[in-house]
Design an enzyme around this catalytic site. Structure first.
Site, short mmCIF file in Angstrom:
data_model
loop_
_atom_site.label_atom_id
_atom_site.label_comp_id
_atom_site.label_asym_id
_atom_site.label_seq_id
_atom_site.Cartn_x
_atom_site.Cartn_y
_atom_site.Cartn_z
N GLY A 149 8.05 10.93 -34.06
CA GLY A 149 7.81 12.07 -33.18
C GLY A 149 7.18 11.63 -31.87
N SER A 150 6.89 12.58 -31.02
CA SER A 150 6.35 12.27 -29.69
C SER A 150 4.99 11.59 -29.77
CB SER A 150 6.25 13.55 -28.86
OG SER A 150 7.51 14.18 -28.76
N SER B 258 9.22 8.22 -41.53
CA SER B 258 9.69 9.54 -41.11
C SER B 258 10.96 9.89 -41.86
CB SER B 258 9.94 9.58 -39.59
OG SER B 258 11.14 8.91 -39.26
N ARG B 259 11.39 11.14 -41.70
CA ARG B 259 12.61 11.61 -42.39
C ARG B 259 13.85 11.48 -41.53
NH1 ARG B 259 10.90 17.54 -44.42
NH2 ARG B 259 10.49 17.75 -42.19
N LYS C 223 5.40 21.65 -37.35
CA LYS C 223 4.51 21.99 -36.24
C LYS C 223 4.87 23.27 -35.49
CE LYS C 223 3.36 17.13 -35.25
NZ LYS C 223 4.24 16.43 -36.17
N LYS D 133 -4.66 25.24 -33.29
CA LYS D 133 -4.28 26.40 -34.10
C LYS D 133 -4.97 26.42 -35.46
CE LYS D 133 0.05 26.98 -31.61
NZ LYS D 133 -0.38 26.05 -30.53
N VAL E 32 6.89 23.39 -24.21
CA VAL E 32 7.26 24.46 -23.29
C VAL E 32 7.79 23.89 -21.97
CG1 VAL E 32 4.96 24.69 -22.27
CG2 VAL E 32 6.46 26.67 -22.36
N GLU F 126 1.05 34.47 -32.81
CA GLU F 126 0.63 33.85 -31.55
C GLU F 126 -0.65 34.49 -31.03
OE1 GLU F 126 3.89 31.88 -28.52
OE2 GLU F 126 3.77 34.06 -28.64
#
Length: 328
Positions: free
Chosen positions: A14-15, A36-37, A85, A127, A173, A257
């Site tokens: 991932g990032s 990872s998958r 995520k 979160k 985003v 949210e």
């Protein structure tokens, strides 16, 4: 710390994992195992890193304990990044989020203890602070499991790092807005007053290392992060795109949210201290030998909570951040 050491990174393609591994390679490790998958991402990453012999790519899932135990043999340090995520995905598939983010984290803990890993670093999210969606609840449970693991009889220490949105990560985003500008000349925003914490991935990993080096075990390190209004971010991207007459459409807040995120809650502020200019540290409610003594001389925070609605960046500061991250 990492010289000649063996490191396991779950969710390593991932990032976060990509940048973490890039910076870890500069610290002369013996081996980095990337679990990872995603087979395609592993192949692409192997090529990008020019098939560095220190990298070992493992197809695996943290939900599968036997494979994880095997991946953890001989490991010195473990960075636990693997998770579901995306808020809407976790809302729609809560059982899968539970199995990955909670049961998977417990599997990581057992793997680390059984393989005598020195330190486990768990990457969490804003979160998880006073959660309002299933993703946040599952990551908060992961935090509690990681903290509790320090009370078990083992030689492994466990620490959490809690951050906000990292610019440019998968599903960011930034990418969504840029795509909408170019293909639709329209940006969809959930609420015009919405704010979020943001940080570049490079800075996030540098801060992550600092917590890794200096943590005792049982803390939640909270990154101090700049905040911005999403509408301001959108307008900076529009102005920088050169596309004319881009419309902004308000869509309404999605289930789970928040209008503003928080990095520590009002309840957590009672046990949070100022660590330095870059971090707060949240101390756990449970007793962990030596931890409160370690932080006895640190100043308690005076903030009621730490939320993204305060001290927002100007549009000029947002633009500078995006330029630094290479997004405009």
């Amino acid at each position: 710390m990492f010289r000649d050491q063996t490191i396991l990174v779950t969710g390593g393609t991932g990032s976060w994992g990509h940048e973490l591994i890039k910076q870890l390679l500069q610290k002369s490790p013996k081996e980095i195992r990337v679990l990872s998958r995603n087979e395609t991402s592993q192949v692409e990453m192997k090529r990008e890193f020019h098939q560095d012999p220190r990298l070992t790519f493992l197809i695996g899932d943290i939900k599968e304990r036997e494979g994880l135990l095997e991946a953890g043999k001989g490991v010195d340090y473990l960075f636990h990044l693997a998770a579901l995520k995306h808020v809407p995905v976790c809302e729609d598939q809560p059982i899968e989020a539970l199995n990955t983010n909670v049961i998977g984290t417990q599997n990581v803990i057992k793997t680390a203890i059984e393989n005598n890993v020195k330190k486990v670093v768990y990457i969490s999210t804003d979160k998880a602070a006073n959660p309002s969606n299933f993703y946040g609840f599952s990551k908060a449970m992961g935090e509690r499991l990681i903290i509790h693991a320090n009370t078990l009889k083992s030689n492994t220490t466990f620490v959490c790092v809690r951050g906000g949105n990292v610019l440019g990560t998968n599903g960011s985003v930034i990418h969504v807005f840029k795509n909408q500008i170019q293909n639709k000349a329209e940006i969809g925003i959930t609420h015009l007053e919405m704010t979020r914490f943001f940080l570049t991935i490079e800075d996030a990993i540098k801060l992550l290392f600092k917590a890794t080096y200096e943590s005792r075990g049982g803390e939640i390190f909270v990154m101090k992060m700049p905040t911005c209004k999403i509408i301001d971010l959108a307008e900076v991207l529009i102005e920088s795109s050169g596309v004319q007459n881009v419309k902004i459409r308000e869509q309404g807040i999605r289930p789970g949210e928040k209008l503003h995120e928080i990095l520590f809650s009002e309840y957590e502020s009672q046990s949070t201290v100022y660590y330095d200019k870059e971090y707060f540290v949240i101390l756990p409610a449970i007793k962990i030998t030596g931890l409160n003594e370690r932080y006895a001389n640190f100043q308690p925070v005076t903030l009621k909570n730490y939320n993204s609605g305060e001290d927002v960046m100007t549009k000029a500061e947002i633009k500078a951040m995006l330029i630094k991250g290479g997004f405009i």
